[in-house]
Write a protein that holds these residues in place. Structure first.
Motif, PDB file in Angstrom:
ATOM      1  N   GLN A 188      -2.915  -7.454  -1.132  1.00 56.79           N
ATOM      2  CA  GLN A 188      -2.859  -8.672   0.272  1.00 56.79           C
ATOM      3  C   GLN A 188      -3.025  -9.760  -1.061  1.00 56.79           C
ATOM      4  OE1 GLN A 188      -5.240  -8.723   3.437  1.00 56.79           O
ATOM      5  NE2 GLN A 188      -5.007 -10.734   3.766  1.00 56.79           N
ATOM      6  N   ALA A 189      -1.692 -10.651  -0.614  1.00 53.99           N
ATOM      7  CA  ALA A 189      -1.422 -11.837  -1.020  1.00 53.99           C
ATOM      8  C   ALA A 189      -1.003 -12.784  -0.291  1.00 53.99           C
ATOM      9  CB  ALA A 189      -0.574 -12.040  -2.379  1.00 53.99           C
ATOM     10  N   THR A 190      -2.000 -14.195  -0.024  1.00 55.01           N
ATOM     11  CA  THR A 190      -1.730 -14.915   0.739  1.00 55.01           C
ATOM     12  C   THR A 190      -1.418 -15.885   0.700  1.00 55.01           C
ATOM     13  OG1 THR A 190      -3.176 -14.176   2.661  1.00 55.01           O
ATOM     14  CG2 THR A 190      -2.363 -16.507   3.265  1.00 55.01           C
ATOM     15  N   THR A 191       0.119 -16.697   1.259  1.00 53.69           N
ATOM     16  CA  THR A 191       0.392 -17.509   0.785  1.00 53.69           C
ATOM     17  C   THR A 191       0.666 -18.999   1.961  1.00 53.69           C
ATOM     18  OG1 THR A 191       2.366 -17.267  -0.366  1.00 53.69           O
ATOM     19  CG2 THR A 191       2.422 -19.264  -0.019  1.00 53.69           C
ATOM     20  N   GLY A 192      -0.296 -20.479   1.644  1.00 51.71           N
ATOM     21  CA  GLY A 192      -0.521 -21.049   2.638  1.00 51.71           C
ATOM     22  C   GLY A 192       0.107 -21.984   2.994  1.00 51.71           C
ATOM     23  N   SER A 193      -0.236 -22.920   4.037  1.00 51.17           N
ATOM     24  CA  SER A 193       1.433 -23.192   4.581  1.00 51.17           C
ATOM     25  C   SER A 193       1.097 -25.057   3.824  1.00 51.17           C
ATOM     26  CB  SER A 193       1.062 -23.829   6.209  1.00 51.17           C
ATOM     27  OG  SER A 193      -0.311 -24.651   6.253  1.00 51.17           O
ATOM     28  N   THR A 194       0.213 -25.640   3.258  1.00 55.93           N
ATOM     29  CA  THR A 194       0.210 -26.775   2.425  1.00 55.93           C
ATOM     30  C   THR A 194       0.987 -26.571   1.542  1.00 55.93           C
ATOM     31  OG1 THR A 194      -1.930 -27.223   3.443  1.00 55.93           O
ATOM     32  CG2 THR A 194      -1.243 -28.169   1.736  1.00 55.93           C
ATOM     33  N   LYS A 218      -9.798  -1.028   6.721  1.00 51.99           N
ATOM     34  CA  LYS A 218     -10.607   0.108   7.351  1.00 51.99           C
ATOM     35  C   LYS A 218      -9.089   1.603   7.097  1.00 51.99           C
ATOM     36  CE  LYS A 218     -13.306  -1.598  10.459  1.00 51.99           C
ATOM     37  NZ  LYS A 218     -13.526  -2.123  11.794  1.00 51.99           N
ATOM     38  N   ALA A 219      -8.605   0.846   6.950  1.00 53.08           N
ATOM     39  CA  ALA A 219      -6.511   2.000   7.395  1.00 53.08           C
ATOM     40  C   ALA A 219      -6.322   1.993   6.327  1.00 53.08           C
ATOM     41  CB  ALA A 219      -5.550   1.635   8.134  1.00 53.08           C
ATOM     42  N   TYR A 220      -6.438   1.104   5.091  1.00 50.95           N
ATOM     43  CA  TYR A 220      -5.918   1.405   4.268  1.00 50.95           C
ATOM     44  C   TYR A 220      -6.967   0.292   2.514  1.00 50.95           C
ATOM     45  CZ  TYR A 220      -1.944   2.168   6.254  1.00 50.95           C
ATOM     46  OH  TYR A 220      -0.740   2.707   7.400  1.00 50.95           O
ATOM     47  N   ASN A 237      -8.057 -12.579   9.522  1.00 56.98           N
ATOM     48  CA  ASN A 237      -9.225 -11.977   9.013  1.00 56.98           C
ATOM     49  C   ASN A 237      -9.489 -10.823  10.132  1.00 56.98           C
ATOM     50  OD1 ASN A 237     -10.166 -14.138   7.771  1.00 56.98           O
ATOM     51  ND2 ASN A 237     -11.791 -15.077   9.653  1.00 56.98           N
ATOM     52  N   SER A 238      -8.205 -10.727  11.426  1.00 54.12           N
ATOM     53  CA  SER A 238      -8.664  -9.441  11.619  1.00 54.12           C
ATOM     54  C   SER A 238      -7.557  -8.552  11.015  1.00 54.12           C
ATOM     55  CB  SER A 238      -7.592  -9.478  13.728  1.00 54.12           C
ATOM     56  OG  SER A 238      -7.695  -8.275  14.245  1.00 54.12           O
ATOM     57  N   LEU A 239      -5.937  -8.890  10.393  1.00 56.04           N
ATOM     58  CA  LEU A 239      -5.280  -7.743   9.558  1.00 56.04           C
ATOM     59  C   LEU A 239      -5.882  -7.576   8.335  1.00 56.04           C
ATOM     60  CD1 LEU A 239      -2.710  -7.175   8.951  1.00 56.04           C
ATOM     61  CD2 LEU A 239      -2.569  -8.681   7.787  1.00 56.04           C
ATOM     62  N   THR A 240      -6.949  -8.016   7.455  1.00 58.33           N
ATOM     63  CA  THR A 240      -7.782  -7.938   6.736  1.00 58.33           C
ATOM     64  C   THR A 240      -8.281  -6.841   7.147  1.00 58.33           C
ATOM     65  OG1 THR A 240      -7.315 -10.332   5.873  1.00 58.33           O
ATOM     66  CG2 THR A 240      -8.891  -9.186   4.072  1.00 58.33           C
ATOM     67  N   PHE A 244       0.424  -1.123  -0.411  1.00 58.39           N
ATOM     68  CA  PHE A 244      -0.261   0.015  -0.330  1.00 58.39           C
ATOM     69  C   PHE A 244       0.949   0.855  -0.108  1.00 58.39           C
ATOM     70  CE2 PHE A 244       0.547  -1.420   4.172  1.00 58.39           C
ATOM     71  CZ  PHE A 244       0.600  -0.351   4.783  1.00 58.39           C
ATOM     72  N   LYS A 245       0.419   2.430  -0.132  1.00 58.76           N
ATOM     73  CA  LYS A 245       0.612   3.289  -1.015  1.00 58.76           C
ATOM     74  C   LYS A 245       1.440   3.816   1.244  1.00 58.76           C
ATOM     75  CE  LYS A 245       0.731   5.133  -5.370  1.00 58.76           C
ATOM     76  NZ  LYS A 245       0.340   6.242  -5.697  1.00 58.76           N
ATOM     77  N   THR A 246       2.038   4.692   1.665  1.00 57.74           N
ATOM     78  CA  THR A 246       2.300   5.307   2.678  1.00 57.74           C
ATOM     79  C   THR A 246       3.638   6.217   2.827  1.00 57.74           C
ATOM     80  OG1 THR A 246       2.227   4.463   5.197  1.00 57.74           O
ATOM     81  CG2 THR A 246       3.474   3.318   3.887  1.00 57.74           C
ATOM     82  N   ASP A 247       3.233   6.909   3.785  1.00 58.68           N
ATOM     83  CA  ASP A 247       4.882   7.927   3.513  1.00 58.68           C
ATOM     84  C   ASP A 247       5.226   7.739   5.834  1.00 58.68           C
ATOM     85  OD1 ASP A 247       4.378   9.363   1.321  1.00 58.68           O
ATOM     86  OD2 ASP A 247       3.087  10.799   2.235  1.00 58.68           O
ATOM     87  N   LYS A 248       4.597   7.171   6.172  1.00 58.67           N
ATOM     88  CA  LYS A 248       5.083   6.502   7.136  1.00 58.67           C
ATOM     89  C   LYS A 248       6.564   5.012   7.253  1.00 58.67           C
ATOM     90  CE  LYS A 248       0.493   5.527   9.363  1.00 58.67           C
ATOM     91  NZ  LYS A 248      -0.816   5.163   9.973  1.00 58.67           N
ATOM     92  N   THR A 249       7.230   5.701   8.224  1.00 58.70           N
ATOM     93  CA  THR A 249       9.050   5.562   9.003  1.00 58.70           C
ATOM     94  C   THR A 249       8.100   4.292   9.127  1.00 58.70           C
ATOM     95  OG1 THR A 249       8.332   6.056  11.323  1.00 58.70           O
ATOM     96  CG2 THR A 249       8.880   7.483   8.994  1.00 58.70           C
ATOM     97  N   ASP A 250       9.642   3.475   8.811  1.00 58.05           N
ATOM     98  CA  ASP A 250       9.696   1.800   9.124  1.00 58.05           C
ATOM     99  C   ASP A 250       9.028   1.567  10.729  1.00 58.05           C
ATOM    100  OD1 ASP A 250      10.324   1.253   6.795  1.00 58.05           O
ATOM    101  OD2 ASP A 250      12.310   0.617   6.927  1.00 58.05           O
ATOM    102  N   ALA A 251       9.669   2.328  11.134  1.00 57.39           N
ATOM    103  CA  ALA A 251       9.190   1.995  12.991  1.00 57.39           C
ATOM    104  C   ALA A 251       7.864   2.545  12.584  1.00 57.39           C
ATOM    105  CB  ALA A 251      10.351   3.225  13.897  1.00 57.39           C
ATOM    106  N   ALA A 252       7.749   3.331  12.719  1.00 58.27           N
ATOM    107  CA  ALA A 252       5.824   3.914  13.134  1.00 58.27           C
ATOM    108  C   ALA A 252       4.903   2.218  12.291  1.00 58.27           C
ATOM    109  CB  ALA A 252       5.266   4.816  12.505  1.00 58.27           C
TER     110      ALA A 252
END
Length: 331
Positions: A150-156, A143-145, A135-138, A92-100
């Motif tokens: 988003q891309a997810t790789t499953g454990s299988t 809301k925020a971005y 699901n919480s991250l999604t 995503f696009k952002t101007d925030k620092t890595d620490a933030a």
């Protein structure tokens, strides 16, 4: 009188030519010098054969211990990346620092943050999460971005990648060993080449564990490339030594100058690639972590190859050629 003069001149001409023939014979019995490149006058350290073989084998043993420790502690001989253990990557696009960003996503298993200065985007990589956390991250991203991808790789799928990677490395190494045995048709020189190549890969793997470079599709490709890079100078050396029996030391010196030129050029090329892919943002270019990791692994392996080829492989060949078996076979 004329006949005597002609005979005298003929004798003088023979005497003048005689030393030239002696010089020709003398020069033909010596190894002709040639231009061996920038490493021709390199003062290579002279080690006894046992030390030349023993030091690389000791370093190989240390590399195997490091790899074994990683396997015991993590369940894998290498630290696995997103491609091999599963996880989520968001951009995503952002101007925030890595620490933030690290503080913002502290509730989630954030692993790596990379950026593209041209697009102004940040790429966040998370390790594998359970369904509730994912699901919480999604929901938070929506809301925020809202424009985040988003891309997810499953454990299988990742477990399948692990088995395919192991199979690929093993098959490539076995095929390489078969080709080496077909080329030289001699057990000791073939084993020397294969041992040197194996040591190159294991030292590179150990250094990846030390510097926490994860196994991804990119670094896996680098390990496969190392199989080819590590045997080229070994084949050059072995072919020269076995093909021309005389002047063993000079043949090794000649091959070493050529081989160091080849390996040195490759190291410089990968070093430039690493600098550009890691610090390209200083020149307005985007960073490419995959290329940075590939170049780092290749540099590890090529530096190890210098030691393994010109100490381990060279020492084994020298020991074999001077042994009764080698003398009987190669005169």
């Amino acid at each position: 009188m004329l006949v005597l003069i002609l005979m005298t001149k003929a004798d003088e001409s023979k005497k003048q030519k005689a030393p030239a023939k002696t010089e020709d014979k003398k020069s033909s019995s010596e190894e002709p010098e040639s231009n061996l490149g920038p490493f021709a006058n390199l003062k290579w350290p002279k080690l006894p054969t046992k030390q030349a073989i023993g030091i690389p084998l000791a370093i190989l043993a240390i590399a195997l211990l490091i790899t074994g420790f990683t396997f015991v502690t993590t369940g894998s001989p290498l630290h696995l990346g997103l491609d091999f253990k599963g996880g989520t990557m968001i951009t995503f696009k952002t101007d925030k620092t890595d620490a933030a960003l690290q503080s913002e996503f502290s509730a989630y298993p954030l692993q790596v943050i990379t950026r593209d200065p041209n697009l102004g985007t940040a790429q966040l990589m998370f390790s594998d999460m359970d369904t509730a956390t994912l699901n919480s991250l999604t929901e938070y991203l929506a809301k925020a971005y809202p424009n985040a991808t988003q891309a997810t790789t499953g454990s299988t799928f990742s477990a399948s990648n692990q088995s395919d990677a192991v199979l690929g490395i093993v098959v490539a190494f076995i095929l390489m060993a078969i080709v080496i045995f077909i080329i030289f048709r001699d057990f000791v020189p073939s084993v020397a080449v294969i041992t040197s190549a194996f040591s190159d890969i294991m030292i590179a793997v150990a250094l990846m564990n030390v510097f926490h470079i994860e196994l991804t599709f990119g670094t896996f490709a680098a390990l496969l490339m190392l199989i080819g890079y590590s045997v080229d100078t070994d084949i050059l050396l072995t072919t020269k030594v076995l093909g021309e029996k005389k002047y063993l030391e000079k043949k090794i010196t000649s091959c070493r100058a050529t081989g160091l030129t080849m390996t040195g050029a490759a190291i410089v090329a990968f070093l430039v690639l690493h600098i550009v892919s890691s610090y390209g943002y200083l020149f307005g270019l985007s960073t490419i972590p995959v290329l940075a990791s590939i170049s780092t692994v290749m540099i590890f392996g090529l530096i190890a190859d210098i030691m393994n080829t010109w100490f381990l492989n060279s020492g084994l060949l020298q020991w074999y050629m001077e042994s009764p078996q080698g003398r009987a076979k190669y005169a």
